[in-house]
Design a protein around this motif. Structure first.
Motif: not given
Length: 225
Positions: A164-191
């Motif tokens: 869900s999160y990665l699909s949204f990021q891809a749509v937002s960036c208009g690309s299947c390749e992108f950077y997210i603003p979180f490290n592993r711990q931060q992504l785990a906390d966010y989700l």
């Protein structure tokens, strides 16, 4: 008010959209705005406190976090330069913060007393109404962001949340390749998942040919769609 503020940068922000650098300089003086610096890891606003000023990140990054009594942390949002935070609580004096604001990096913050935005100033600044409208747009966008997080954490499985999160990021960036603003711990906390379980699931998704990942860089492979 500091004189070395990048007013041309502020022109590009949503809060000051439509205003020129010189107009912004005048507005910030009228609003009694001030700039403060914070070191990485510093708590800018604490849960339970009351505030009267919202902040705008000028440099660095801050996170909106929620900690429970057992020490479990959830990251509700990551605030990048040009973005404001705590505007809702600053608009409701006396309402205790339900979240904390943490400096995720060394950062510089512009603080503005929200009451001075919502109450028209005696000098009737020509851009005051536009500023109020921009603040309303920002609040609406924040509501959408919180709704998105609810969608991302709704799936019961970790893979479902990641997709869900990665699909949204891809749509937002208009690309299947992108950077997210979180490290592993931060992504785990966010989700709202365990970090180790998250890392294991990312490894499985790579083995299954769904993604490739290197730190916070992701590439979603065609199979995912």
């Amino acid at each position: 008010m500091k004189q070395d503020i990048d007013y041309e940068f502020l022109e590009t922000t949503l809060l000051f959209q439509g205003a020129k650098a010189e107009d912004i300089r005048t507005m910030l003086t009228c609003l009694s705005a001030e700039v403060k610096q914070f070191k990485k890891g510093t708590v800018i606003y604490s849960a339970g406190s009351t505030i009267t000023s919202m902040g705008m990140v000028l440099s660095g990054n801050v996170q909106i976090i929620s900690d429970d009594l057992w020490g479990n942390r959830s990251i509700l949002d990551s605030i990048a330069p040009g973005t404001v935070f705590a505007e809702t609580y600053a608009s409701m004096p006396g309402e205790p913060l339900m979240v904390s604001v943490l400096a995720a990096e060394d950062c510089e913050i512009l603080f503005i007393n929200t009451a001075k935005i919502t109450n028209t100033c005696p000098s009737a600044c020509p851009h005051h109404v536009a500023l109020i409208c921009n603040l309303l747009r920002i609040s609406s966008q924040k509501n959408l962001n919180l709704s998105r997080r609810i969608f991302h954490t709704a799936p019961k499985s970790i893979r479902g949340r990641l997709l869900s999160y990665l699909s949204f990021q891809a749509v937002s960036c208009g690309s299947c390749e992108f950077y997210i603003p979180f490290n592993r711990q931060q992504l785990a906390d966010y989700l709202s998942v365990d970090r180790s379980a998250l890392s294991n699931e990312l490894s499985k998704m790579q083995r299954d040919g769904l993604i490739t990942v290197n730190k916070n860089h992701f590439c979603l492979l065609s199979d995912i769609f």
